[in-house]
Design an enzyme around this catalytic site. Structure first.
Site, short mmCIF file in Angstrom:
data_model
loop_
_atom_site.label_atom_id
_atom_site.label_comp_id
_atom_site.label_asym_id
_atom_site.label_seq_id
_atom_site.Cartn_x
_atom_site.Cartn_y
_atom_site.Cartn_z
N SER A 1 0.84 -1.20 0.00
CA SER A 1 0.00 0.00 0.00
C SER A 1 0.87 1.25 0.00
CB SER A 1 -0.89 0.01 1.23
OG SER A 1 -0.08 0.27 2.37
N LYS A 2 0.19 2.38 -0.17
CA LYS A 2 0.87 3.68 -0.16
C LYS A 2 1.59 3.87 1.19
CE LYS A 2 -0.47 8.46 -0.40
NZ LYS A 2 -1.56 9.25 0.07
N ARG A 3 0.93 3.42 2.26
CA ARG A 3 1.51 3.57 3.60
C ARG A 3 2.84 2.83 3.73
NH1 ARG A 3 -1.80 2.63 8.35
NH2 ARG A 3 0.20 2.40 9.36
N GLY B 1 5.01 2.43 1.46
CA GLY B 1 6.01 3.27 0.83
C GLY B 1 6.42 4.40 1.76
N GLU B 2 5.41 5.03 2.38
CA GLU B 2 5.72 6.15 3.28
C GLU B 2 6.58 5.68 4.44
OE1 GLU B 2 1.56 8.46 2.24
OE2 GLU B 2 1.73 7.39 4.15
#
Ligand code: GLU
Length: 508
Positions: A264-266, A268-269
């Site tokens: 998910s995007k998270r 990556g963050e």
């Protein structure tokens, strides 16, 4: 062009394209190109509530950056357009009505409030409300009404949706090119909405209708769409379009680096790596998410790393160019199980692809990076520099860090290296080395190597100890390319100057 092979990438413009979506686009592209077929971009924008401005442009720019240019699509031409579903709006209703007429679909007048209550009532009994054959007879729909009543409600403008009517307790048999045969009982399926009260089709109806109208031969999409397949297959049957049904291939999930769940995007963050091809600015709150491009990745590396997420070439080969992927790609070699995304391996792919680029391709990136640091370089200098630095960088933005010492003397010396390499006997040896270097003629890498190695042999010094200390004087750290190349680049005077200054400055 092989007209029998037509595949589509059908994103919804609800936000930036995640690398999972880009992988889907890539597999479609590879399959199309391998078979000399068409790669089509279709924008599925029927859900107006989820529309995000800028998302379509972002998707197109991302595809272009990766070199996955559609043969047909919005802005790309093609004779099956329009390729934006919102522009095809007028055609969907007749298909929904066709199904109603044939008894495969029905009008449902249940209000959102009523459905919500039913949901809550079921939940309070620990059950889940499903709009299906067991319950539909008791709800507010055309299956339980006189035709005249249905007509009256519609004429009065009472909002309705059109739902698919699954036959109870039948088996739907599906063929998936990745998973083989999949069988699902209709007892587990709900009567999905096909046409909404806002006059728009749902994803399911628009997707199936357009796949037929656009003569799609293969549907290649993410695993998250597998639960929709029974409905899609049932729709093809209900329309009498079995002979037009495309082949299906559902691609495995891309998993988090720890292998637990979907990337998910998270992730990556948290992990400090991009999950989007290009930088994306959220139009709602201005939040900026990093992109592969801006982080210094080459599109060649992105394509390569994505290709190996789910597809197995059946050999040990890991590095592929786009033409090689087209040649080797086979849907049959796509695996069923999820592929773990490895951020470190992504960096490795980038480094390898930088290494594969021709030196000339890197000249402009090198001049740009060096100019940013106030160094204008001649073509001759570039020719010497690029082959030395190219194998040492994982990203183009590392160019300066790996090459500043070609232009300036170090202004400090790495304390750990000093501790390890600057032994009591070293200053004297370095002074002798500087003398020998000063008498080296001509001053090129080969003569210098002969000179330096000759001295080391003659004095019976340790090669490693001398070379490491010399590197410390020239670079200030334990990094950089071969010293003879570096020395011949910076010239005799500079080498000797760096050596004397270092001998003076470094104290133990
Ligand atoms: N619009 C769907 C998506 O956003 C398309 C799924 C499909 O390829 O059928 O991914």
């Amino acid at each position: 062009m092989n007209d029998n092979i037509r595949v589509r990438f059908a994103p919804s413009p609800t936000g930036p394209l995640h690398i999972g979506g880009l992988r889907t686009a890539l597999f479609n592209y590879l399959f199309a190109k391998k078979h000399n077929g068409a790669f089509i971009l279709r924008i599925e924008d029927t859900d107006q509530t989820r529309f995000v401005p800028g998302a379509e442009d972002y998707i197109i720019s991302s595809l272009k950056w990766c070199g996955l240019v559609p043969d047909e699509g919005p802005g790309f031409g093609g004779s099956f357009g329009p390729y934006r579903q919102s522009e095809r709006k007028a055609q969907y209703e007749q298909y929904a009505l066709q199904l109603v007429e044939a008894g495969h679909a029905y009008y449902a007048f249940d209000t959102p409030g009523e459905l919500d209550e039913l949901r809550k009532a079921h939940e309070s009994k620990g059950a889940t409300f499903v709009y299906d054959a067991r319950i539909r007879e008791s709800l507010s729909n055309s299956l339980n009404m006189e035709a005249s009543k249905v007509k009256e409600l519609i004429e009065k403008g009472i909002p309705y949706v059109i739902r698919f009517r699954f036959e109870p307790d039948q088996e739907i048999v599906m063929e998936d090119l990745v998973r083989g045969e999949v069988v699902v009982s209709t007892a587990t399926l709900d009567d999905k909405v096909l046409f909404k009260s806002d006059g728009m089709p749902t994803y399911h109806l628009a997707n199936v209708v357009d796949d037929v109208l656009m003569a799609i031969s293969h549907v290649i999409r993410g695993e998250e769409w597998l639960p929709s397949l029974p409905l899609h297959v049932a729709l093809y049957k209900a329309f009498g379009w079995e002979h037009l049904m495309p082949a299906f291939a559902h691609l495995p999930l891309i998993l988090k680096p720890n292998g637990k769940g979907k990337l998910s995007k998270r992730d990556g963050e948290q992990g400090g790596f991009p999950v989007f091809p290009l930088e994306w600015t959220d139009p709602k709150n201005g939040a900026v998410s990093p992109g592969y491009k801006e982080e210094g990745y080459l599109p060649e590396a992105c394509i390569n790393l994505l290709a190996l997420l789910g597809w197995n070439p059946g050999s040990e080969q890991e590095l592929f160019s786009l033409p090689e992927l087209i040649k080797e790609f086979q849907l049959e070699k796509v695996g069923k199980s999820g592929s773990r995304f490895d951020p470190e391996k992504s960096k490795w792919f980038n480094q390898q692809h930088i290494g594969l680029l021709a030196d000339e391709v890197l000249y402009s990136a090198f001049s740009r990076e060096l100019e940013e640091h106030g160094r204008a370089v001649s073509d001759e200098e570039l020719q010497a520099l690029v082959p030395l630095i190219k194998p040492r960088i994982g990203f183009l933005h590392e160019i300066w860090d790996q090459s500043w010492f070609f232009f300036s003397a170090p202004d400090s010396y790495d304390a750990n290296v000093v501790k390890k390499r600057w032994k009591a006997d070293i200053p004297e040896k370095m002074a002798l080395l500087a003398e020998a270097i000063n008498s080296c003629e001509p001053f090129d890498a080969a003569s210098l190597e002969a000179k330096v190695k000759g001295l080391i042999m003659e004095k019976e010094w340790g090669m490693g100890a001398i070379m490491n200390a010399w590197r410390l004087l020239l670079v200030g750290a334990a990094k950089g390319p071969g010293l003879f190349d570096l020395a011949s680049f910076i010239g005799k005077e500079e080498v000797v100057a760096r050596m004397s200054s270092g001998i003076e400055k470094i104290t133990i």
